[in-house]
Design a protein around this motif. Structure first.
Motif, PDB file in Angstrom:
ATOM      1  N   CYS A   8       0.865  -1.171   0.000  1.00  0.00           N
ATOM      2  CA  CYS A   8       0.000   0.000   0.000  1.00  0.00           C
ATOM      3  C   CYS A   8       0.911   1.234   0.000  1.00  0.00           C
ATOM      4  N   ASP A 128      -6.656  -6.547 -14.066  1.00  0.00           N
ATOM      5  CA  ASP A 128      -6.802  -5.114 -14.374  1.00  0.00           C
ATOM      6  C   ASP A 128      -8.266  -4.684 -14.266  1.00  0.00           C
ATOM      7  N   LEU A 131      -9.308  -4.607 -10.553  1.00  0.00           N
ATOM      8  CA  LEU A 131      -8.833  -3.429  -9.802  1.00  0.00           C
ATOM      9  C   LEU A 131      -9.662  -2.201 -10.154  1.00  0.00           C
ATOM     10  N   GLU A 132     -10.021  -2.097 -11.448  1.00  0.00           N
ATOM     11  CA  GLU A 132     -10.833  -0.987 -11.899  1.00  0.00           C
ATOM     12  C   GLU A 132     -12.203  -1.040 -11.215  1.00  0.00           C
ATOM     13  N   ARG A 133     -12.763  -2.236 -11.167  1.00  0.00           N
ATOM     14  CA  ARG A 133     -14.096  -2.413 -10.593  1.00  0.00           C
ATOM     15  C   ARG A 133     -14.148  -2.068  -9.099  1.00  0.00           C
ATOM     16  N   SER A 135     -12.164  -0.032  -7.471  1.00  0.00           N
ATOM     17  CA  SER A 135     -11.365   1.162  -7.139  1.00  0.00           C
ATOM     18  C   SER A 135     -11.993   2.058  -6.065  1.00  0.00           C
ATOM     19  N   GLN A 136     -13.320   2.007  -5.926  1.00  0.00           N
ATOM     20  CA  GLN A 136     -13.961   2.812  -4.879  1.00  0.00           C
ATOM     21  C   GLN A 136     -13.763   2.198  -3.490  1.00  0.00           C
ATOM     22  N   SER A 139      -7.662   0.392  -3.629  1.00  0.00           N
ATOM     23  CA  SER A 139      -6.711   0.744  -4.672  1.00  0.00           C
ATOM     24  C   SER A 139      -5.317   0.746  -4.043  1.00  0.00           C
ATOM     25  N   THR A 141      -3.040   2.605  -4.746  1.00  0.00           N
ATOM     26  CA  THR A 141      -2.501   3.960  -4.712  1.00  0.00           C
ATOM     27  C   THR A 141      -3.196   4.858  -3.684  1.00  0.00           C
TER      28      THR A 141
END
Ligand SMILES: [Zn+2]
Length: 149
Positions: A8, A128, A131-133, A135-136, A139, A141
């Motif tokens: 993280c 990929d 992770l996009e799904r 992201s809320q 993440s 980052t």
């Protein structure tokens, strides 16, 4: 465990890299292992929502995704082979076996997310998308780690 494979932004481990052969001679194919609690939760939520079927449908209908997923499998095996050689671990029992259902199925989103976190974007197309799904919720980052007890 060989090392922390992804962290993280706060420094806490998200995924670890494990030995191909565990102490006691137990073969262990899941080389990239998801450990971050928030990451594990996010992957579990997606699995509970039944999204894996969507990803499996995508694999059978989209040739580009399917080819990229096969490459992710090869990448996984190559990564582990390098580790096995360096550590002197026998891979006989897990030869050709990667993780998460690769190369033809999506069976464990935790394993696919771990590979994506360790190897970065572009390594695994399903990872990929995953992770996009999430992201809320999760993440690598954005630190959303629970404060230490
Ligand atoms: Zn954090």
């Amino acid at each position: 465990m060989v090392c922390v494979g992804a962290r993280c932004v706060c420094g806490r481990p998200l995924a670890v890299v494990t030995r191909p052969l565990l102490p006691g001679g137990i073969p262990f194919p899941t080389t990239c292992y998801l450990t971050g609690p928030e990451a594990v939760k996010a992957a579990s939520h997606v699995e509970a929502d039944g999204i894996m079927q969507e990803y499996n449908d995508l694999l059978s209908s989209d040739e580009t995704i399917r080819a990229a997923y096969e490459r992710a499998h090869e990448l996984y095996l190559a990564f582990r082979h390098e580790l096995a050689v360096r550590l002197g671990d026998d891979e006989d029992h897990i030869e050709g076996i990667s993780a998460g259902g690769m190369p033809v199925r999506v069976k464990c989103l935790h394993a696919l997310m771990a590979q994506t976190l360790v190897m970065g974007p572009g390594a695994n197309p399903i990872g990929d998308l995953l992770l996009e799904r999430v992201s809320q919720e999760f993440s690598p980052t954005i630190c959303r780690c629970a404060p230490e007890e």
